[in-house]
Design an enzyme around this catalytic site. Structure first.
Site, mmCIF file in Angstrom:
data_model
loop_
_atom_site.group_PDB
_atom_site.id
_atom_site.type_symbol
_atom_site.label_atom_id
_atom_site.label_comp_id
_atom_site.label_asym_id
_atom_site.label_seq_id
_atom_site.Cartn_x
_atom_site.Cartn_y
_atom_site.Cartn_z
ATOM 1 N N ARG A 91 92.657 119.092 -25.706
ATOM 2 C CA ARG A 91 91.769 118.062 -24.782
ATOM 3 C C ARG A 91 90.422 117.967 -25.013
ATOM 4 N NH1 ARG A 91 96.141 117.315 -24.600
ATOM 5 N NH2 ARG A 91 97.426 116.649 -22.688
ATOM 6 N N GLU A 123 89.360 118.624 -15.742
ATOM 7 C CA GLU A 123 89.603 117.966 -17.045
ATOM 8 C C GLU A 123 88.682 116.561 -16.988
ATOM 9 O OE1 GLU A 123 93.594 117.750 -18.458
ATOM 10 O OE2 GLU A 123 93.122 115.395 -19.219
ATOM 11 N N SER A 137 95.400 113.922 -14.328
ATOM 12 C CA SER A 137 95.413 115.112 -14.085
ATOM 13 C C SER A 137 93.765 115.645 -13.853
ATOM 14 C CB SER A 137 95.814 115.971 -15.270
ATOM 15 O OG SER A 137 97.214 115.638 -15.247
HETATM 16 C C1 LIG Z 1 97.337 107.542 -14.609
HETATM 17 C C2 LIG Z 1 96.737 108.502 -15.611
HETATM 18 C C3 LIG Z 1 97.334 109.135 -16.584
HETATM 19 C C4 LIG Z 1 96.782 109.900 -17.661
HETATM 20 N N1 LIG Z 1 97.612 110.343 -18.561
HETATM 21 C C5 LIG Z 1 97.033 111.201 -19.548
HETATM 22 C C6 LIG Z 1 97.869 111.975 -20.424
HETATM 23 O O1 LIG Z 1 99.107 111.981 -20.429
HETATM 24 N N2 LIG Z 1 97.086 112.665 -21.469
HETATM 25 C C7 LIG Z 1 95.837 112.650 -21.540
HETATM 26 O O2 LIG Z 1 95.314 113.497 -22.452
HETATM 27 N N3 LIG Z 1 95.033 112.038 -20.656
HETATM 28 C C8 LIG Z 1 95.417 111.442 -19.593
HETATM 29 N N4 LIG Z 1 94.830 110.679 -18.865
HETATM 30 C C9 LIG Z 1 93.238 110.572 -18.846
HETATM 31 C C10 LIG Z 1 92.811 109.614 -19.651
HETATM 32 O O3 LIG Z 1 93.582 108.515 -19.824
HETATM 33 C C11 LIG Z 1 92.435 109.974 -21.020
HETATM 34 O O4 LIG Z 1 91.415 111.028 -21.270
HETATM 35 C C12 LIG Z 1 91.735 109.026 -21.833
HETATM 36 O O5 LIG Z 1 91.936 109.348 -23.340
HETATM 37 C C13 LIG Z 1 90.280 108.666 -21.758
HETATM 38 O O6 LIG Z 1 89.890 107.398 -22.336
HETATM 39 P P1 LIG Z 1 88.960 106.573 -21.750
HETATM 40 O O7 LIG Z 1 88.766 105.548 -22.852
HETATM 41 O O8 LIG Z 1 89.168 105.955 -20.587
HETATM 42 O O9 LIG Z 1 87.684 107.430 -21.763
HETATM 43 P P2 LIG Z 1 86.571 107.412 -20.661
HETATM 44 O O10 LIG Z 1 86.898 107.890 -19.465
HETATM 45 O O11 LIG Z 1 85.747 106.192 -20.617
HETATM 46 O O12 LIG Z 1 85.372 108.562 -21.165
HETATM 47 C C14 LIG Z 1 85.660 109.726 -21.469
HETATM 48 C C15 LIG Z 1 84.924 110.697 -22.260
HETATM 49 O O13 LIG Z 1 85.167 110.135 -23.474
HETATM 50 C C16 LIG Z 1 83.965 109.580 -24.178
HETATM 51 N N5 LIG Z 1 84.119 108.437 -24.883
HETATM 52 C C17 LIG Z 1 84.869 107.148 -24.593
HETATM 53 N N6 LIG Z 1 84.845 106.416 -25.509
HETATM 54 C C18 LIG Z 1 84.350 107.078 -26.742
HETATM 55 C C19 LIG Z 1 84.084 106.655 -28.132
HETATM 56 N N7 LIG Z 1 84.369 105.632 -28.642
HETATM 57 N N8 LIG Z 1 83.626 107.719 -28.829
HETATM 58 C C20 LIG Z 1 83.430 108.998 -28.256
HETATM 59 N N9 LIG Z 1 83.243 109.266 -27.184
HETATM 60 C C21 LIG Z 1 83.946 108.347 -26.292
HETATM 61 C C22 LIG Z 1 82.924 109.413 -22.921
HETATM 62 O O14 LIG Z 1 81.642 109.337 -23.437
HETATM 63 C C23 LIG Z 1 83.384 110.469 -21.995
HETATM 64 O O15 LIG Z 1 82.637 111.641 -22.138
HETATM 65 C C24 LIG Z 1 95.367 109.801 -17.647
HETATM 66 C C25 LIG Z 1 94.570 109.179 -16.934
HETATM 67 C C26 LIG Z 1 95.110 108.348 -15.819
HETATM 68 C C27 LIG Z 1 94.420 107.485 -14.917
#
Ligand SMILES: Cc1cc2nc3c(=O)[nH]c(=O)nc-3n(C[C@H](O)[C@H](O)[C@H](O)COP(=O)(O)OP(=O)(O)OC[C@H]3O[C@@H](n4cnc5c(N)ncnc54)[C@H](O)[C@@H]3O)c2cc1C
Length: 314
Positions: free
Chosen positions: A171, A300, A223
């Site tokens: 992660r 996380e 999580s």
């Molecule tokens: C119901 C649910 C289930 C989930 N299950 C999982 C799972 O099974 N496995 C898992 O790993 N995660 C899981 N997650 C967590 C989440 O979905 C992941 O961490 C996801 O990859 C975050 O992506 P995001 O675009 O929403 O990032 P954001 O929440 O918008 O940002 C998170 C971080 O990423 C950075 N970021 C965003 N876009 C970029 C980019 N283009 N370039 C560089 N940095 C960037 C942001 O600056 C920030 O620091 C879950 C979340 C929910 C709500």
């Protein structure tokens, strides 16, 4: 601030918007402006404009791994996310913009009979957010599929890098703290059978429906704590939820924030919840695990905006 240059470049700029509208926790106060960019050219315009004007900004994708402070934040938000999938295929190689939804990409690869990303089915957020945090499930992680990535630095300069430079671990990648944006990614998949991949995707989506809250109707960021790193080469990573469950987390609630009844490592925000409730609840959860197991849980979910010092140290 005159945003017309960005609007002409294809960015959708909105001022004084509550960030709760842009996160799956549906919590958090306003920011001065949110600059929505759906594709690389708009993103480049936004980053260059903000950097030239000396304006602080924070990047978000789908907002599915964020807890935004109730008071909001001072910096502009650049949001790189698109409802349309921006992906092309060449043999078993996929090129995808960071703004594409990760689940949309997983669906595309299954339809195309390409194996290797179906594990990501149902994970919310963008490809950019997933690569930045090396998102994963069922023992797989997206970093393992990366062949190369196009990054943009804080001045808007592009570079192409190999996965070795991104320092992927559980992660985590270098992008979590470097201020660079994942503009697009090239991923290597393997030929597979479209029918079996569709069945596998449906099985995973069903598992998620049974075990996790549906973030569209129950605000959450998935999580809350990271799983626990092995303390020796022989040990495997242990689920934080296992320790939380035994420490009684499922019965915990603060204000409108409560632990999800089917998963002790997931916080859901009921009506009236505040970001502060969520953080306070997470502190109680971590305290309970520390008392029972002498284990320090690490968050996380990422915090955005000003939280009080006591909260941040939890
Ligand atoms: C119901 C649910 C289930 C989930 N299950 C999982 C799972 O099974 N496995 C898992 O790993 N995660 C899981 N997650 C967590 C989440 O979905 C992941 O961490 C996801 O990859 C975050 O992506 P995001 O675009 O929403 O990032 P954001 O929440 O918008 O940002 C998170 C971080 O990423 C950075 N970021 C965003 N876009 C970029 C980019 N283009 N370039 C560089 N940095 C960037 C942001 O600056 C920030 O620091 C879950 C979340 C929910 C709500």
């Amino acid at each position: 601030m005159d945003w017309s240059v960005l609007r002409e470049a294809g960015c959708d700029v909105r001022e004084r918007v509550p960030l709760r509208d842009y996160t799956t926790f549906r919590l958090g106060g306003a920011c001065p402006a949110i600059v929505n960019c759906r594709e690389p050219a708009a993103l480049a315009a936004a980053v260059r404009f903000l950097s030239a004007s000396g304006r602080k900004y924070q990047l978000i994708g789908g907002g599915s791994n964020l807890l935004v402070a109730d008071a909001g934040l001072d910096s502009v938000i650049v949001r790189y996310a698109s409802e349309t999938r921006r992906v092309t295929r060449s043999g078993s190689i996929i090129d995808v913009d960071g703004s594409t939804g990760l689940d949309d990409l997983a669906a595309f690869t299954a339809e195309q009979g390409l194996d290797g990303l179906v594990f990501a089915s149902g994970i919310p957020g963008t490809v950019g957010g997933a690569v930045a945090g090396n998102a994963g499930a069922f023992g797989n992680q997206i970093g393992d599929r990366l062949v190369s990535a196009t990054l943009m630095d804080a001045a808007g300069r592009l570079s192409e890098v190999k996965p070795g430079t991104l320092e992927f671990s559980y992660r985590h990648s270098r992008l979590s703290g470097s201020g660079e944006v994942l503009v697009s990614a090239r991923l290597q998949l393997e030929p597979g059978n479209a029918d079996s991949l569709r069945v596998e995707r449906e099985r995973i989506l069903q598992l998620r429906r049974e075990r996790h809250p549906d973030w569209r109707t129950q605000p959450t960021a998935g999580s809350f704590f990271r799983n626990i790193e092995p303390t020796s080469a022989a040990e495997r990573r242990q689920a934080a939820g296992w320790f939380l469950e035994r420490a009684g987390a499922k019965a915990m609630r603060v204000g409108g924030a409560r632990v999800y009844e089917k998963h002790a490592n997931i916080i859901v925000a009921d009506a009236g919840a505040t970001a502060r409730d969520v953080l306070e609840l997470s502190r109680l959860m971590a305290d309970a695990v520390r008392r029972m197991f002498s284990i320090e849980l690490a968050r996380e979910v990422r915090l955005l905006g000003e939280f009080r010092a006591r909260d941040e140290s939890s």
